[in-house]
Scaffold this motif. Structure first.
Motif, mmCIF file in Angstrom:
data_model
loop_
_atom_site.group_PDB
_atom_site.id
_atom_site.type_symbol
_atom_site.label_atom_id
_atom_site.label_comp_id
_atom_site.label_asym_id
_atom_site.label_seq_id
_atom_site.Cartn_x
_atom_site.Cartn_y
_atom_site.Cartn_z
ATOM 1 N N TYR A 169 38.299 70.775 38.627
ATOM 2 C CA TYR A 169 39.394 69.899 38.189
ATOM 3 C C TYR A 169 39.364 68.579 38.952
ATOM 4 O O TYR A 169 39.512 67.498 38.363
ATOM 5 C CB TYR A 169 40.719 70.619 38.396
ATOM 6 C CG TYR A 169 41.933 69.818 38.011
ATOM 7 C CD1 TYR A 169 42.232 69.570 36.671
ATOM 8 C CD2 TYR A 169 42.797 69.317 38.987
ATOM 9 C CE1 TYR A 169 43.352 68.838 36.316
ATOM 10 C CE2 TYR A 169 43.922 68.583 38.639
ATOM 11 C CZ TYR A 169 44.194 68.350 37.299
ATOM 12 O OH TYR A 169 45.315 67.613 36.946
ATOM 13 N N ILE A 170 39.181 68.636 40.272
ATOM 14 C CA ILE A 170 39.115 67.415 41.084
ATOM 15 C C ILE A 170 37.896 66.579 40.704
ATOM 16 O O ILE A 170 37.964 65.343 40.637
ATOM 17 C CB ILE A 170 39.095 67.785 42.578
ATOM 18 C CG1 ILE A 170 40.421 68.413 42.985
ATOM 19 C CG2 ILE A 170 38.794 66.561 43.434
ATOM 20 C CD1 ILE A 170 40.442 68.941 44.409
ATOM 21 N N ALA A 171 36.753 67.229 40.437
ATOM 22 C CA ALA A 171 35.551 66.489 40.033
ATOM 23 C C ALA A 171 35.787 65.772 38.707
ATOM 24 O O ALA A 171 35.360 64.615 38.530
ATOM 25 C CB ALA A 171 34.369 67.451 39.920
ATOM 26 N N ASN A 172 36.480 66.418 37.770
ATOM 27 C CA ASN A 172 36.794 65.771 36.495
ATOM 28 C C ASN A 172 37.746 64.602 36.683
ATOM 29 O O ASN A 172 37.613 63.557 36.021
ATOM 30 C CB ASN A 172 37.393 66.786 35.519
ATOM 31 C CG ASN A 172 36.374 67.782 35.021
ATOM 32 O OD1 ASN A 172 35.164 67.519 35.056
ATOM 33 N ND2 ASN A 172 36.831 68.933 34.549
ATOM 34 N N LEU A 173 38.698 64.758 37.587
ATOM 35 C CA LEU A 173 39.618 63.653 37.864
ATOM 36 C C LEU A 173 38.872 62.447 38.428
ATOM 37 O O LEU A 173 39.169 61.294 38.053
ATOM 38 C CB LEU A 173 40.699 64.104 38.847
ATOM 39 C CG LEU A 173 41.812 65.010 38.299
ATOM 40 C CD1 LEU A 173 42.792 65.375 39.415
ATOM 41 C CD2 LEU A 173 42.562 64.338 37.148
#
Length: 223
Positions: A169-173
């Motif tokens: 999720y953080i990588a996508n953000l």
């Protein structure tokens, strides 16, 4: 011509004969031999094919030759047939050279087949059965799993899965934040270049929700 020169220079007897009598007309007149006899005397010991292989085929003529009375060397029919068969092995040699590449491709394909897909998705995916919505305990990130997820993943395994969900999720953000910034900066550049005040105002008001969410997540992690 090169083969005939090799025949003369490689034989001391022929070289001496050539030094004494010169060209074939003079030799034929002094010794009474016919034109054909003299030409056979200086005939090349190796064929053009053999000469080519000496320089480009990786080797001199082998010792399996028949030497006649005039010093000429000739391969027998079977020996030449064997050489053609060896030359026909080029396909096998090419296969051997390509073998490491083929092995690498096969191993890569097998590794991809053996690696199991993650038991979750960040979005609803009916094709793989990830239809049940869950939320991570720490960052409250929504994710989707199959019906049997709750039975298979508990305790430490569940925590590891949720940690992977939050990392993805953080990588996508981060990726979405970078795109939003690039789009906003591109509009601002166009507005300045063309002197478009309306476009500049619209670019200034353009939000970057992924960047805002990323800042909140990072604050939560460090808090």
């Amino acid at each position: 011509a090169i083969g005939n020169a090799y025949a003369v220079l490689s034989s001391p007897e022929k070289r001496k004969q050539y030094d004494q009598f010169g060209d074939e007309k003079l030799s034929a007149a002094r010794h009474g031999h016919s034109h054909a006899d003299f030409h056979r005397g200086f005939e090349a010991d190796i064929s053009p094919e053999d000469l080519f292989n000496m320089f480009f085929g990786g080797g001199f003529p082998s010792s399996n030759v028949h030497v006649y009375s005039n010093g000429r060397m000739r391969y027998t029919y079977h020996q030449r047939q064997d050489r053609r068969e060896h030359q026909g092995d080029g396909g096998l040699g090419l296969f051997v050279q390509l073998m490491p590449i083929l092995i690498l491709i096969i191993v890569s394909a097998l590794s991809q087949m053996m690696v199991s897909s993650p038991p979750y998705s960040l979005s609803h995916r009916l094709s793989v059965g990830h239809t049940h919505r869950r939320v991570t305990e720490h960052l409250k990130v929504p994710y989707y799993v199959s019906e049997s997820f709750a039975e298979e993943y508990t305790g430490t395994n569940l925590k590891n899965v949720e940690r992977s969900v939050e990392d993805d999720y953080i990588a996508n953000l981060r990726n979405n934040c970078w795109r939003e910034k690039q789009q906003k900066e591109g509009l601002l550049y166009r507005a300045r270049y063309f002197g478009d005040s309306d476009l500049y105002q619209r670019a200034q008001k353009m939000g970057t929700p992924s960047c805002s969410r990323l800042s909140d997540v990072q604050a939560s992690l460090h808090g």
